[in-house]
Design an enzyme around this catalytic site. Structure first.
Site, short mmCIF file in Angstrom:
data_model
loop_
_atom_site.label_atom_id
_atom_site.label_comp_id
_atom_site.label_asym_id
_atom_site.label_seq_id
_atom_site.Cartn_x
_atom_site.Cartn_y
_atom_site.Cartn_z
N CYS A 57 -1.99 -20.09 -23.50
CA CYS A 57 -3.22 -20.85 -23.79
C CYS A 57 -3.16 -22.27 -23.24
O CYS A 57 -4.20 -22.88 -23.00
CB CYS A 57 -3.49 -20.86 -25.29
SG CYS A 57 -2.14 -21.47 -26.30
N GLU B 80 -7.33 -21.83 -33.12
CA GLU B 80 -6.47 -22.18 -31.99
C GLU B 80 -7.00 -21.40 -30.79
O GLU B 80 -6.75 -20.20 -30.66
CB GLU B 80 -5.02 -21.81 -32.29
CG GLU B 80 -4.40 -22.60 -33.44
CD GLU B 80 -4.19 -24.07 -33.11
OE1 GLU B 80 -4.28 -24.44 -31.92
OE2 GLU B 80 -3.94 -24.85 -34.04
#
Length: 437
Positions: A249, A215
């Protein structure tokens, strides 16, 4: 910090416990998640205090983004895991012999899993994959981020109170401990963090042919078309960008605004910032994780002084950085060379959206893409002609909090999806079973 012998002992104890097959029992798994829920909730105050210490997250933001989302994920998985764990009957091809055939797909746990947590949402992004790993019958070693030490200590307290170390354990430390752990033959690795460290993790996994999920992140673009509702757009982009001081993110990394509405959009953004961040304080925007990152962000401002239209102030000692807008940015500017991961929003303009799509498609695939428009056909055209981990129309960040949607990247922004049912698929091996009767 922990030495190599102790780490190897924990790893071996988890392999031994997994071999007992106790984790194969779905009732056992459910009981463990219920135990985790109880212990986790009892540490709510400690979690919020630690997040304030490490990242300056106010109680409201910490309560929602780090505590509530984890509890919701636990509740959803506890409620549905019985159904997800059932073998799935599928059609069978007939045999030339005429013998009867049955076919099904089962989910098997991998074994011992290594979860590497990030600093930006150190609770949510550590416990969410932990829930998936335990739900599917694995044992787990967790390494929280060393950049958020107060929160890492709370994570260790929760996991050690809820579980024995041969089932789920925490290893504290930094690069040295991570290298030691990556040298072990884990059955699965789950990493959340930067692309640079992701490459190291992937290289280490390759030595043992260990499957993994990465991720990562990237420069998530936002497109604001000329028909967008600018009041709502400014509010929703701001919520996504300034949350956690821009250290998300999937935060909007930069904005392409149609030339006809660019000035109006900028004024709306300034108005929103004035109304919501006037006399900006630490409790509103939070802290940047380190002085090193403050210096990186300051470097972007220094190299684009002529493009600064709002904000730009910072306090190195207190790790504070003001919400900042840059206008007339180009792809040659330093701020556009990598993911910003801070409260700086570059603004670019366009007249032909096809030029924007070419720019986006010529660069590494981002973790998220956002488009603001009242024209559904326009929005769908943007999505169908780009690639990103996930996307939203007329909003930002909301998809991350949904356990009904798979979350993850594509290409340079990572691979593998999780949350809810999708975690069940990620953290277990789908085994085909065919039987001839």
């Amino acid at each position: 910090m922990m030495n190599s012998k102790k780490i190897e002992e924990i790893f071996q104890s988890q392999k031994d416990f997994f071999a007992t097959q106790k984790t194969q029992s779905v009732p056992f798994r459910k009981a463990q998640l219920m135990r985790l829920r109880e212990v986790f909730i009892s540490h709510t105050d400690a979690i919020c205090e630690a997040l304030w210490t490490d990242l300056g997250k106010n109680r409201k933001e910490a309560q929602y983004a780090e505590v509530q989302l984890v509890v919701e994920e636990l509740d959803y998985c506890i409620e549905n895991m019985d159904q997800w764990a059932k073998p799935q009957e599928v059609p069978s091809k007939s045999l030339p012999s005429g013998d009867k055939v049955s076919s099904k797909v089962t989910h098997q746990p991998y074994g011992v899993i290594y979860i590497i947590g990030p600093f930006n949402y150190p609770v949510q992004l550590t416990f969410s994959p932990l829930i998936g790993a335990l739900m599917t019958g694995n044992t787990v070693i967790v390494k929280p981020s060393e950049n958020t030490p107060a929160t890492a200590a709370v994570i260790e307290n929760i996991i050690s109170e809820a579980f024995s170390t041969d089932y789920a354990a925490v290893v504290q430390g930094g690069t040295e401990e991570n290298i030691l752990l990556l040298g072990l033959p884990f059955d699965y690795i789950f990493f959340t963090g930067s692309a640079a460290v992701g490459r190291i993790v992937m290289e280490a996994a390759a030595k043992h042919l260990t499957p993994l999920t990465l991720e990562l992140g990237g420069k998530s673009p936002t497109i604001v078309h000329l028909d967008a509702d600018l009041d709502k757009t400014a509010e929703r982009i701001s919520r996504g960008k300034w949350a956690n001081c821009g250290q998300t993110c999937v935060a909007p990394d930069y904005v392409y605004v149609h030339q006809e509405v660019k000035e109006a959009f900028i004024e709306k953004m300034k108005d929103y910032l004035e109304d919501n961040y006037q006399n900006e304080s630490l409790g509103k925007i939070g802290r940047v994780v380190s002085q090193k990152q403050i210096k990186n962000l300051a470097g972007y401002i220094e190299s684009s002084k002529d493009k600064l239209i709002y904000g730009g102030k910072y306090d190195l000692e207190n790790r504070f950085f003001e919400a900042t807008l840059l206008d007339n940015v180009t792809w040659g500017d330093a701020v556009m060379q990598q993911e910003i991961f801070g409260p700086i929003l570059p603004i670019l303009s366009y007249t032909d959206v096809n030029d924007v799509l070419k720019e986006i498609n010529s660069r590494p695939k981002p973790l998220a893409l956002y488009v603001f428009s009242q024209d559904q056909a326009f929005a769908e055209n943007v999505l169908s002609n780009t690639s990103s981990g996930d996307a939203e129309i007329n909003s930002t960040l909301i998809h991350v909090g949904s356990h009904f949607l798979p979350f993850g990247g594509v290409g340079a922004s990572g691979f593998g999806k999780y949350h809810g049912r999708f975690s069940f698929g990620t953290f277990s091996h789908q085994r085909s079973v065919l039987q001839v009767k």
